[in-house]
Design a protein around this motif. Structure first.
Motif, short mmCIF file in Angstrom:
data_model
loop_
_atom_site.label_atom_id
_atom_site.label_comp_id
_atom_site.label_asym_id
_atom_site.label_seq_id
_atom_site.Cartn_x
_atom_site.Cartn_y
_atom_site.Cartn_z
N ALA A 1 11.99 -0.84 11.26
CA ALA A 1 11.00 -1.91 11.14
C ALA A 1 10.44 -2.01 9.72
O ALA A 1 9.99 -3.09 9.31
CB ALA A 1 9.87 -1.68 12.13
N ASP A 2 10.48 -0.91 8.96
CA ASP A 2 9.88 -0.92 7.63
C ASP A 2 10.88 -1.28 6.53
O ASP A 2 10.60 -1.09 5.34
CB ASP A 2 9.24 0.44 7.32
CG ASP A 2 10.24 1.59 7.36
OD1 ASP A 2 11.37 1.38 7.88
OD2 ASP A 2 9.91 2.70 6.89
N THR A 3 12.05 -1.81 6.91
CA THR A 3 13.05 -2.21 5.92
C THR A 3 12.50 -3.33 5.05
O THR A 3 11.94 -4.32 5.55
CB THR A 3 14.33 -2.70 6.61
OG1 THR A 3 14.83 -1.65 7.44
CG2 THR A 3 15.39 -3.09 5.59
N ALA A 4 12.65 -3.21 3.73
CA ALA A 4 12.19 -4.24 2.79
C ALA A 4 13.35 -4.62 1.88
O ALA A 4 13.97 -3.75 1.27
CB ALA A 4 11.02 -3.73 1.97
N VAL A 5 13.63 -5.92 1.78
CA VAL A 5 14.71 -6.42 0.93
C VAL A 5 14.13 -7.41 -0.06
O VAL A 5 13.52 -8.41 0.32
CB VAL A 5 15.82 -7.09 1.76
CG1 VAL A 5 16.94 -7.56 0.84
CG2 VAL A 5 16.36 -6.14 2.82
N GLU A 6 14.31 -7.12 -1.34
CA GLU A 6 13.86 -7.99 -2.41
C GLU A 6 15.02 -8.88 -2.86
O GLU A 6 16.16 -8.43 -2.92
CB GLU A 6 13.37 -7.14 -3.59
CG GLU A 6 12.87 -7.96 -4.78
CD GLU A 6 12.52 -7.09 -5.97
OE1 GLU A 6 11.97 -7.63 -6.96
OE2 GLU A 6 12.82 -5.87 -5.94
N CYS A 7 14.72 -10.12 -3.17
CA CYS A 7 15.71 -11.03 -3.74
C CYS A 7 15.48 -11.13 -5.24
O CYS A 7 14.37 -11.42 -5.69
CB CYS A 7 15.61 -12.42 -3.10
SG CYS A 7 16.63 -13.66 -3.93
N VAL A 8 16.54 -10.88 -6.03
CA VAL A 8 16.46 -10.97 -7.48
C VAL A 8 17.55 -11.92 -7.96
O VAL A 8 18.72 -11.76 -7.61
CB VAL A 8 16.65 -9.58 -8.14
CG1 VAL A 8 16.75 -9.72 -9.65
CG2 VAL A 8 15.49 -8.66 -7.77
N LEU A 9 17.17 -12.92 -8.74
CA LEU A 9 18.14 -13.82 -9.35
C LEU A 9 18.70 -13.14 -10.60
O LEU A 9 17.95 -12.61 -11.43
CB LEU A 9 17.49 -15.16 -9.70
CG LEU A 9 16.82 -15.89 -8.54
CD1 LEU A 9 16.30 -17.24 -9.00
CD2 LEU A 9 17.78 -16.06 -7.36
N ASP A 10 20.02 -13.19 -10.75
CA ASP A 10 20.67 -12.41 -11.79
C ASP A 10 21.95 -13.14 -12.22
O ASP A 10 22.62 -13.76 -11.38
CB ASP A 10 21.02 -11.03 -11.23
CG ASP A 10 21.60 -10.09 -12.25
OD1 ASP A 10 20.82 -9.45 -12.97
OD2 ASP A 10 22.85 -10.01 -12.35
N PRO A 11 22.31 -13.09 -13.50
CA PRO A 11 23.51 -13.80 -13.94
C PRO A 11 24.81 -13.16 -13.48
O PRO A 11 25.88 -13.79 -13.54
CB PRO A 11 23.40 -13.78 -15.46
CG PRO A 11 22.53 -12.59 -15.77
CD PRO A 11 21.56 -12.52 -14.64
N GLY A 12 24.76 -11.92 -13.02
CA GLY A 12 25.97 -11.24 -12.56
C GLY A 12 26.39 -11.70 -11.18
O GLY A 12 25.81 -12.63 -10.61
#
Length: 405
Positions: free
Chosen positions: A180-191
């Motif tokens: 339940a404590d899973t955290a996923v961040e979204c990062v924009l990246d040129p790769g």
């Protein structure tokens, strides 16, 4: 006469060897071919060392193979990792066997040239799934443009990705419990798009923003890199294998190896696993496309994605052409003809398949997808997906495949 190493000593030596192999292979690039979440002191030790000579690393691989203290699935998994490391180190100086044999040593599969008849069938499928008008390649590129995120809405991309993460995560949880404590961040990246699990139930989904984003591919990408793909697999194997079963070797994953083949095969099947049939298209239409004012064009997203998975085989054939020393122009023509990529994409692909190691890496996509397809087409499909996410499944278990090694 050899004395078999104690398991704890063997596992320490294995982790340190993997770090040394990674350092040897990537010392000039700054990249990595290793996913490592083991003991920090071992990583620090290798970081402070000078790179080891390839001959020494090859002998260390052979030594650990001879002194394997485990049996069964555990031994088979570790042996596949060590054989892959040994082959990659041995091939780093250019003295590689023919690509088919090199791929067998690294990936553990018969990764062969695929007949163009396979791609012709996929082309026929695309012909029926895309709107009419023009060549097949032009129609596919127009489809991609139709669903491109409008430039004036580009600031909404992280929000859209997080919506997709939430949906794919919820659907994955219907197959296997997630913390339940899973955290996923979204990062924009040129790769390139990629999912990275940091440990501790924290992950980052990197989304490429250097090219226009095709929203029809949003779930295809997010499911592959996140749930039930790479992030889910890394996290759940940490929970079930490292924490639950006490198998610390799963904190040390050499990327160009048999386990990689299954991981990328799972990634290419990921969207269809949690969005069977036309469910992905219906969810995207209701939750992403219509709110952005993007009108449907009558295409069949599921059929298009399935056909494009097949066309990874054309990328593999391009690797064989490059290994034979064929000119760039011939490889570009091949990829534009059979993989239906643009000229710019094909030119980038030529550099990719000419890079040492990447010619093997690219073969893992198609063959992982191909091997898993019949195995997942089974009444116990959900149970098999759970196994892929939580257990060290071996290629030798995919009994439906005649080419398994």
């Amino acid at each position: 006469m050899s004395t078999q190493l104690e398991p704890e000593i063997w596992l320490r030596d294995y982790a340190i060897l993997a770090l040394r192999v990674n350092k040897s292979l990537t010392k000039s690039t700054g990249g990595t071919v290793l996913i490592y979440r083991g003991a920090a002191e071992w990583s620090a030790q290798v970081e402070d060392e000078a790179p080891r000579p390839p001959a020494e690393l090859i002998e260390d691989c052979a030594h650990l193979l001879r002194e394997m203290p485990f049996v069964g699935t555990r031994a088979a998994h570790l042996s596949g990792q060590l054989r892959a490391m040994r082959a990659m180190v041995g091939g780093a100086d250019g003295a590689r066997p023919p690509l088919e044999e090199y791929a067998r040593q690294c990936l553990g599969v018969a990764a062969t040239w695929q007949p163009e008849t396979v791609f012709a069938v996929a082309h026929d499928q695309l012909d029926g799934a895309l709107p009419a008008g023009g060549s097949l390649a032009a129609r596919l590129h127009r489809w991609q443009q139709t669903y491109t995120l409008p430039p004036d809405r580009s600031d909404r991309l992280p929000e859209l990705v997080h919506r997709a993460i939430a949906e794919t995560r919820a659907r994955t949880e219907a197959i296997v419990p997630l913390p339940a404590d899973t955290a996923v961040e979204c990062v924009l990246d040129p790769g390139p798009h990629r999912g990275h699990y940091q440990g501790g139930r924290r992950a980052t989904l990197y989304i490429c923003d250097s090219v226009p984003v095709n929203l029809a591919d949003l779930l295809y990408v997010v499911a592959h890199e996140g749930f039930p793909g790479h992030i889910a697999e890394s996290m759940l194997k940490e929970i079930h294998l490292v924490e639950g079963a006490g198998l610390p070797e799963h904190q040390v994953r050499f990327m160009i190896s048999p386990s990689f083949v299954l991981s990328e095969g799972l990634g290419l099947h990921a969207q269809e696993i949690v969005f069977p049939g036309d469910e992905a298209q219906r969810w995207l239409t209701d939750n992403i496309l219509s709110p952005l004012g993007i009108c449907p064009d009558g295409s069949d997203f599921a059929a298009i994605h399935d056909a494009r998975n097949v066309l990874w085989g054309a990328w593999g054939n391009a690797a064989f052409l490059a290994a034979e020393g064929r000119p760039d122009a011939e490889i570009v023509d091949y990829l534009t003809r059979w993989a239906l990529v643009t000229d710019a994409e094909a030119r980038w692909a030529v550099d990719f398949v000419r890079t040492p190691g990447m010619n093997v890496y690219v073969l893992g996509y198609y063959h992982g997808w191909r091997l898993l397809r019949p195995w997942l087409d089974h009444p116990e499909r959900a149970a098999r997906v759970r196994r892929l996410l939580t257990e060290p499944v071996l290629l030798t278990e995919l009994d439906d495949d005649p080419d398994r090694q």
